[in-house]
Design a protein around this motif. Structure first.
Motif, short mmCIF file in Angstrom:
data_model
loop_
_atom_site.label_atom_id
_atom_site.label_comp_id
_atom_site.label_asym_id
_atom_site.label_seq_id
_atom_site.Cartn_x
_atom_site.Cartn_y
_atom_site.Cartn_z
N LYS A 1 0.81 -1.21 0.00
CA LYS A 1 0.00 0.00 0.00
C LYS A 1 0.85 1.27 0.00
O LYS A 1 0.56 2.21 -0.75
CB LYS A 1 -0.94 -0.01 1.21
CG LYS A 1 -1.94 1.14 1.20
CD LYS A 1 -2.93 1.00 2.36
CE LYS A 1 -3.95 2.13 2.32
NZ LYS A 1 -4.93 2.02 3.43
N ALA B 1 5.10 6.54 -6.46
CA ALA B 1 3.74 6.20 -6.07
C ALA B 1 2.85 7.44 -6.03
O ALA B 1 1.68 7.40 -6.44
CB ALA B 1 3.74 5.48 -4.72
N TRP B 2 3.38 8.54 -5.51
CA TRP B 2 2.58 9.77 -5.41
C TRP B 2 2.20 10.27 -6.80
O TRP B 2 1.04 10.64 -7.04
CB TRP B 2 3.37 10.85 -4.66
CG TRP B 2 2.53 12.03 -4.27
CD1 TRP B 2 1.88 12.21 -3.08
CD2 TRP B 2 2.22 13.17 -5.09
NE1 TRP B 2 1.20 13.41 -3.10
CE2 TRP B 2 1.38 14.01 -4.33
CE3 TRP B 2 2.56 13.56 -6.38
CZ2 TRP B 2 0.90 15.22 -4.81
CZ3 TRP B 2 2.07 14.76 -6.88
CH2 TRP B 2 1.25 15.58 -6.09
N LYS C 1 -0.45 7.64 -8.25
CA LYS C 1 -1.72 7.52 -7.54
C LYS C 1 -2.47 8.85 -7.44
O LYS C 1 -3.67 8.86 -7.17
CB LYS C 1 -1.47 6.94 -6.14
CG LYS C 1 -0.97 5.50 -6.18
CD LYS C 1 -0.44 5.03 -4.83
CE LYS C 1 -1.51 4.87 -3.81
NZ LYS C 1 -0.99 4.28 -2.54
N SER C 2 -1.77 9.97 -7.66
CA SER C 2 -2.43 11.27 -7.57
C SER C 2 -3.21 11.61 -8.83
O SER C 2 -3.96 12.59 -8.84
CB SER C 2 -1.40 12.37 -7.29
OG SER C 2 -0.50 12.50 -8.39
N PHE D 1 -7.27 7.05 -11.05
CA PHE D 1 -6.36 5.91 -11.04
C PHE D 1 -6.84 4.90 -10.00
O PHE D 1 -7.11 5.25 -8.85
CB PHE D 1 -4.93 6.33 -10.73
CG PHE D 1 -3.95 5.19 -10.76
CD1 PHE D 1 -3.44 4.75 -11.96
CD2 PHE D 1 -3.58 4.54 -9.59
CE1 PHE D 1 -2.54 3.68 -12.00
CE2 PHE D 1 -2.69 3.49 -9.62
CZ PHE D 1 -2.17 3.05 -10.83
N ASP D 2 -6.95 3.65 -10.38
CA ASP D 2 -7.45 2.59 -9.51
C ASP D 2 -6.28 1.82 -8.90
O ASP D 2 -5.72 0.92 -9.51
CB ASP D 2 -8.34 1.64 -10.32
CG ASP D 2 -8.97 0.55 -9.45
OD1 ASP D 2 -8.82 0.62 -8.21
OD2 ASP D 2 -9.58 -0.37 -10.02
N ALA D 3 -5.89 2.22 -7.68
CA ALA D 3 -4.74 1.60 -7.01
C ALA D 3 -5.01 0.16 -6.59
O ALA D 3 -4.07 -0.58 -6.28
CB ALA D 3 -4.34 2.42 -5.79
N SER D 4 -6.28 -0.27 -6.60
CA SER D 4 -6.58 -1.65 -6.21
C SER D 4 -5.98 -2.66 -7.18
O SER D 4 -5.82 -3.83 -6.85
CB SER D 4 -8.09 -1.85 -6.10
OG SER D 4 -8.70 -1.75 -7.38
#
Length: 386
Positions: free
Chosen positions: A238, A288-289, A292-293, A297-300
């Motif tokens: 995560k 990652a920032w 994911k920002s 965006f689907d981080a799953s």
């Protein structure tokens, strides 16, 4: 009065006996618990020899099956060079610190691996050479470029290997920041070269740490994903889902430009939000920032070991699972479940450096990649002396 005094002494004596018995029991329990602690401490102690344990993934059909260092099945080789448009060059950052040069004549910290003895400087260069060895076995047509400090007294006399000096801050505390800067500078020079002269063939680039072993041809990335600009590897983590130790860039002018702009954004975030983590991890947090920002965006999707593509600020990024392209024993999602049969890259992070040299020595004597991977799989949970 005498009866009361005698009874008082009797009760006091019983209490004293009880207290001493209790203290002895607690001390014995504490001693026994200490005797049971070494396995935990042993996990944190770096060893100077390989310890082969049970290989994870036993009974799983899509995992490497091992009996000791003997593979009971074989990894799936991609044989992907046919159909790949262009050549592939690996790019890594490597430098020699002044403190390392001071250790050349220091025998007190020497480490023996196989028949060779290494000081601190020798260990670093040996790992770099093993990094090159694995590439030249798995992808003999590929080249290696080493980005380094111009003042570094580094010499690598190997066919297909060249040094590329880039000015910058190569101190240990700034090396991860400098690595991204060096990547950006390298891409800028490639863009300039392409604008001046159009080459006959495309050269794709794979930027990696120098503590990886390429065990299969990586041309499949460019064949199976023909439209990406940048390829990143991800894991089910995560806080740090992206690992910066493996970044692929397609060799077209557009892709190189998009990769440069993408890394410039990562560098900006790194320098502002995560500068306190400049020694390590900051680059991965910044990656990652940036990813994911982005809206929607689907981080799953990081939770499943399946490749997927996404547009990140105009850059087409393909996300590749670490389990195949950045496999590390025993970190990351699913890696306690063994090694996938189509794993292509093994990353010897942190305290696994000795295992990298031992693996190459084992491969040199056996010439069996799958058996070598069994050695890695069985030894990867232990910390070693590098």
């Amino acid at each position: 009065m005498k009866i009361f005094s005698g009874w008082h002494r009797f009760v006091f004596g019983l209490a004293l006996i009880f207290l001493l018995t209790h203290l002895f029991s607690v001390r014995e329990l504490h001693t026994n618990s200490k005797m049971e602690e070494p396995p935990r401490k042993q996990l944190n102690k770096k060893l100077n020899h390989l310890v082969l344990g049970p290989a994870a993934g036993q009974g799983l059909s899509n995992r490497l099956q091992c009996q000791g260092t003997k593979a009971l099945n074989r990894i799936h080789s991609s044989n992907s060079r046919s159909g790949v448009d262009g050549s592939i060059t690996f790019v890594t950052v490597f430098t020699i610190y002044n403190s390392s040069l001071n250790d050349v004549d220091d025998k007190s910290s020497n480490t023996v691996v196989g028949n060779a003895s290494y000081n601190k400087f020798g260990r670093s260069t040996a790992l770099l050479n093993v990094f090159i060895n694995f590439i030249q076995v798995a992808m003999p047509q590929s080249k290696v470029i080493i980005l380094t400090d111009p003042v570094s007294d580094l010499s690598v006399l190997r066919n297909g290997v060249s040094l590329y000096p880039i000015e910058g801050e190569y101190s240990r505390d700034k090396l991860m920041l400098q690595r991204i800067r060096s990547y950006i500078t390298f891409l800028e020079t490639r863009l300039q070269n392409l604008s001046q002269k159009k080459p006959k063939n495309i050269t794709h680039y794979i930027f990696t740490d120098s503590d990886i072993a390429v065990v299969d041809d990586l041309g499949q990335i460019f064949r199976d994903h023909p439209n990406f600009h940048v390829a990143l590897t991800f894991r089910n983590n995560k806080a740090q889902p992206l690992n910066s130790g493996f970044i692929a860039v397609r060799g077209t002018p557009e892709a190189i430009l998009r990769a440069k702009l993408f890394l410039q954004e990562v560098l900006k975030v790194y320098s502002t939000k995560y500068r306190n983590a400049s020694r390590m991890l900051g680059d991965q947090l910044a990656l990652a920032w940036v990813v994911k920002s982005k809206p929607h965006f689907d981080a799953s999707r990081f939770g499943k070991a399946l490749a997927f593509s996404e547009d990140i600020g105009g850059t087409s990024v393909v996300f590749l699972p670490c389990s195949l392209y950045n496999w590390t024993p025993p970190e990351g999602a699913g890696q306690f479940h063994g090694m996938p049969l189509d794993a292509k890259v093994v990353h010897f992070k942190g305290s696994r450096k000795r295992l990298m040299l031992e693996s190459w020595n084992f491969y040199s004597s056996s010439l069996e990649v799958s058996d070598m991977l069994c050695l890695i799989l069985g030894s990867g949970r232990t910390k070693y002396d590098f």
